[in-house]
Write a protein that holds these residues in place. Structure first.
Motif, mmCIF file in Angstrom:
data_model
loop_
_atom_site.group_PDB
_atom_site.id
_atom_site.type_symbol
_atom_site.label_atom_id
_atom_site.label_comp_id
_atom_site.label_asym_id
_atom_site.label_seq_id
_atom_site.Cartn_x
_atom_site.Cartn_y
_atom_site.Cartn_z
ATOM 1 N N GLY A 1 130.354 85.939 44.051
ATOM 2 C CA GLY A 1 131.778 86.972 43.457
ATOM 3 C C GLY A 1 132.516 87.557 44.328
ATOM 4 N N ARG A 2 133.964 87.777 43.760
ATOM 5 C CA ARG A 2 134.744 89.059 44.491
ATOM 6 C C ARG A 2 135.300 89.520 43.257
ATOM 7 N NH1 ARG A 2 139.857 88.516 46.075
ATOM 8 N NH2 ARG A 2 140.827 86.063 46.045
ATOM 9 N N PRO A 3 135.450 91.119 43.439
ATOM 10 C CA PRO A 3 136.353 91.510 42.158
ATOM 11 C C PRO A 3 137.853 91.081 42.237
ATOM 12 C CG PRO A 3 135.822 92.954 44.351
ATOM 13 C CD PRO A 3 135.446 91.866 44.503
ATOM 14 N N ARG A 4 138.156 90.857 41.071
ATOM 15 C CA ARG A 4 139.317 89.876 40.315
ATOM 16 C C ARG A 4 140.381 91.213 39.984
ATOM 17 N NH1 ARG A 4 139.700 85.613 43.397
ATOM 18 N NH2 ARG A 4 137.646 84.619 43.612
ATOM 19 N N PRO A 5 141.469 91.290 39.817
ATOM 20 C CA PRO A 5 142.723 92.077 38.921
ATOM 21 C C PRO A 5 142.303 92.288 37.326
ATOM 22 C CG PRO A 5 144.127 90.644 39.699
ATOM 23 C CD PRO A 5 142.541 90.128 40.212
ATOM 24 N N SER B 1 136.456 78.925 37.598
ATOM 25 C CA SER B 1 134.789 79.854 38.799
ATOM 26 C C SER B 1 135.938 79.505 40.089
ATOM 27 C CB SER B 1 134.108 78.960 38.157
ATOM 28 O OG SER B 1 134.452 77.559 38.242
ATOM 29 N N ARG B 2 136.226 79.114 40.897
ATOM 30 C CA ARG B 2 136.834 78.171 42.161
ATOM 31 C C ARG B 2 136.385 80.092 43.181
ATOM 32 N NH1 ARG B 2 140.171 80.900 44.076
ATOM 33 N NH2 ARG B 2 140.287 80.457 46.206
ATOM 34 N N ARG B 3 136.285 79.548 44.606
ATOM 35 C CA ARG B 3 136.343 80.351 45.344
ATOM 36 C C ARG B 3 135.784 80.245 46.173
ATOM 37 N NH1 ARG B 3 133.828 85.593 46.929
ATOM 38 N NH2 ARG B 3 134.925 85.225 48.364
ATOM 39 N N SER B 4 136.535 80.735 47.645
ATOM 40 C CA SER B 4 136.645 80.193 48.862
ATOM 41 C C SER B 4 134.971 80.383 49.544
ATOM 42 C CB SER B 4 137.035 80.740 49.542
ATOM 43 O OG SER B 4 139.422 80.812 49.355
ATOM 44 N N LEU B 5 134.859 79.508 50.794
ATOM 45 C CA LEU B 5 133.580 79.484 51.448
ATOM 46 C C LEU B 5 133.807 80.253 52.611
ATOM 47 C CD1 LEU B 5 130.086 79.633 50.165
ATOM 48 C CD2 LEU B 5 130.658 77.244 51.372
ATOM 49 N N ILE C 1 152.921 79.447 60.646
ATOM 50 C CA ILE C 1 151.406 78.767 60.302
ATOM 51 C C ILE C 1 150.903 79.432 59.396
ATOM 52 C CG2 ILE C 1 149.274 78.505 60.919
ATOM 53 C CD1 ILE C 1 149.936 78.436 63.616
ATOM 54 N N ALA C 2 151.473 78.376 58.028
ATOM 55 C CA ALA C 2 150.921 79.183 56.795
ATOM 56 C C ALA C 2 149.502 79.653 56.906
ATOM 57 C CB ALA C 2 151.407 77.752 55.375
ATOM 58 N N GLY C 3 148.986 78.127 57.191
ATOM 59 C CA GLY C 3 147.220 78.510 56.391
ATOM 60 C C GLY C 3 146.716 77.477 57.136
ATOM 61 N N GLY D 1 136.814 75.343 51.463
ATOM 62 C CA GLY D 1 137.258 75.079 52.297
ATOM 63 C C GLY D 1 137.570 76.876 51.915
ATOM 64 N N ASN D 2 138.401 77.108 53.230
ATOM 65 C CA ASN D 2 138.785 78.838 53.340
ATOM 66 C C ASN D 2 139.899 78.516 53.711
ATOM 67 O OD1 ASN D 2 137.805 81.640 53.619
ATOM 68 N ND2 ASN D 2 136.714 81.563 55.650
ATOM 69 N N TRP D 3 140.917 79.430 53.438
ATOM 70 C CA TRP D 3 142.031 79.364 54.505
ATOM 71 C C TRP D 3 142.277 80.885 55.004
ATOM 72 C CZ3 TRP D 3 146.735 79.863 49.743
ATOM 73 C CH2 TRP D 3 147.663 79.939 50.591
ATOM 74 N N LEU D 4 142.464 80.371 56.060
ATOM 75 C CA LEU D 4 142.093 81.589 57.279
ATOM 76 C C LEU D 4 144.256 81.367 57.823
ATOM 77 C CD1 LEU D 4 138.744 81.167 58.631
ATOM 78 C CD2 LEU D 4 139.565 83.182 56.617
ATOM 79 N N THR D 5 143.733 83.014 59.094
ATOM 80 C CA THR D 5 144.911 82.749 59.711
ATOM 81 C C THR D 5 144.687 83.027 60.870
ATOM 82 O OG1 THR D 5 146.014 84.808 58.430
ATOM 83 C CG2 THR D 5 146.996 82.730 58.220
ATOM 84 N N GLU D 6 144.198 84.471 61.224
ATOM 85 C CA GLU D 6 143.479 84.783 62.054
ATOM 86 C C GLU D 6 144.220 85.142 62.945
ATOM 87 O OE1 GLU D 6 139.916 82.293 62.657
ATOM 88 O OE2 GLU D 6 139.167 83.822 61.766
ATOM 89 N N TRP D 7 144.152 85.805 64.518
ATOM 90 C CA TRP D 7 144.837 86.664 65.596
ATOM 91 C C TRP D 7 145.559 85.098 65.660
ATOM 92 C CZ3 TRP D 7 144.051 83.762 70.362
ATOM 93 C CH2 TRP D 7 143.065 83.262 70.460
HETATM 94 C C1 LIG Z 1 147.807 83.137 53.422
HETATM 95 C C2 LIG Z 1 145.681 83.452 53.846
HETATM 96 C C3 LIG Z 1 145.734 83.894 55.116
HETATM 97 C C4 LIG Z 1 144.605 84.200 55.585
HETATM 98 N N1 LIG Z 1 143.924 84.895 56.539
HETATM 99 C C5 LIG Z 1 142.442 85.664 56.641
HETATM 100 C C6 LIG Z 1 141.821 85.790 57.702
HETATM 101 O O1 LIG Z 1 142.676 85.046 58.697
HETATM 102 N N2 LIG Z 1 141.276 85.922 57.467
HETATM 103 C C7 LIG Z 1 140.133 86.500 56.840
HETATM 104 O O2 LIG Z 1 138.810 87.131 56.840
HETATM 105 N N3 LIG Z 1 140.086 86.468 55.906
HETATM 106 C C8 LIG Z 1 141.886 85.400 55.448
HETATM 107 N N4 LIG Z 1 142.521 84.985 54.365
HETATM 108 C C9 LIG Z 1 141.465 85.418 52.875
HETATM 109 C C10 LIG Z 1 140.174 84.010 52.702
HETATM 110 O O3 LIG Z 1 141.239 82.867 52.121
HETATM 111 C C11 LIG Z 1 139.531 84.363 51.812
HETATM 112 O O4 LIG Z 1 138.413 84.280 52.046
HETATM 113 C C12 LIG Z 1 140.029 84.166 50.128
HETATM 114 O O5 LIG Z 1 141.208 85.091 49.778
HETATM 115 C C13 LIG Z 1 138.998 84.597 48.927
HETATM 116 O O6 LIG Z 1 139.537 84.131 48.481
HETATM 117 P P1 LIG Z 1 138.552 83.095 46.672
HETATM 118 O O7 LIG Z 1 137.069 83.013 47.222
HETATM 119 O O8 LIG Z 1 139.491 83.670 45.619
HETATM 120 O O9 LIG Z 1 139.035 81.909 47.137
HETATM 121 C C14 LIG Z 1 143.537 85.011 53.880
HETATM 122 C C15 LIG Z 1 144.555 84.280 52.774
HETATM 123 C C16 LIG Z 1 145.681 83.986 52.866
HETATM 124 C C17 LIG Z 1 146.442 83.490 51.193
#
Ligand SMILES: Cc1cc2nc3c(=O)[nH]c(=O)nc-3n(C[C@H](O)[C@H](O)[C@H](O)COP(=O)(O)O)c2cc1C
Length: 227
Positions: free
Chosen positions: A183-187, A20-24, A168-170, A143-149
């Motif tokens: 929620g969001r779609p899952r495979p 049930s986990r999700r990013s925010l 930068i991995a995250g 938590g939110n895993w981003l990389t961005e520009w």
């Molecule tokens: C390596 C990596 C980099 C990401 N970078 C971005 C980003 O720059 N911008 C963005 O909107 N989402 C990015 N995402 C996607 C977000 O983390 C997104 O919130 C997440 O995939 C949602 O899925 P979850 O709710 O199952 O965790 C990235 C994901 C990964 C794995």
């Protein structure tokens, strides 16, 4: 917490949580930051990942408190290289990126020399990022895993002190949830899973996404060794 080692012990709560986990999105985080002790727990838990060759091919950069604002001068300078015509308002916005959450932790993948494939070192860094999300969640933070520009911007990277072995991995944004995510779609598992019988083609999930927009990179480069 005591150092405990376990493997293969059933835990229905963990399973239910993982399913049930999700990013925010950072948009929905409020200002409550983890304490220093909690940050230590998050880092220690994040680093407890599989790692081929015990290379520990990753490290952390923590941006807490005012440091999230101070790094803004680097973000601002870096963004000027992305868009030399950026307006002052746009530069202000980019400079405040790390202020979107009360805690930001950068996970950097550092390529180690040795016989182990770089691809495997990158994978281990990805596992660190995911463990970090899980650890933050376990302490009651989103938590939110981003990389961005900026993760790919040379000015940003070099001003921070990253070199050619660092990626930068995250950039992990961590804070309390002001609201819960949708929620969001899952495979479907049968789109990506083959019970191998030596006959049927592998189910690779190629129809799951908008594949016509992009070229496929040559995956073999990831087999390179860290020498
Ligand atoms: C390596 C990596 C980099 C990401 N970078 C971005 C980003 O720059 N911008 C963005 O909107 N989402 C990015 N995402 C996607 C977000 O983390 C997104 O919130 C997440 O995939 C949602 O899925 P979850 O709710 O199952 O965790 C990235 C994901 C990964 C794995």
């Amino acid at each position: 917490m005591s150092e405990k080692n376990c493997a293969g012990i059933a835990n229905a709560n963990v399973l239910e949580y993982l399913q049930s986990r999700r990013s925010l999105s950072v948009k929905y985080m409020n200002d409550v930051a983890p304490s220093r002790d909690e940050i230590d727990t998050i880092l220690k838990t994040a680093a407890r990942v599989p790692d081929h060759g015990k290379l520990m091919p990753w490290y952390f950069v923590v941006f807490d408190g005012d440091k999230r604002r101070e790094v803004g001068s680097i973000l601002r300078e870096a963004y000027k290289t992305e868009d030399p015509d950026a307006s002052p308002a746009k530069l202000d916005l980019e400079a405040e990126r790390f202020l979107r959450a009360p805690l930001v932790i950068m996970v950097v993948s550092r390529m180690r020399k040795g016989k182990h494939a770089l691809w495997e070192q990158f994978l281990s860094a990805g596992a660190v990022c995911q463990n970090m999300l899980l650890a933050a969640n376990a302490l009651g933070y989103a938590g939110n895993w981003l990389t961005e520009w900026y993760s790919y911007n040379d000015t940003f990277r070099s001003k921070l002190g990253l070199d050619g072995r660092d990626n930068i991995a995250g950039v992990m944004y961590i804070g309390k949830a002001a609201q819960q995510p949708e929620g969001r779609p899952r495979p479907e598992m049968d789109m990506i899973t083959t019970y191998w019988d030596g006959v049927q083609p592998l189910r690779k999930g190629d129809d799951l996404y908008d594949k016509d927009k992009f070229d496929v990179p040559d995956a073999r480069i990831f087999g390179l060794k860290g020498e």
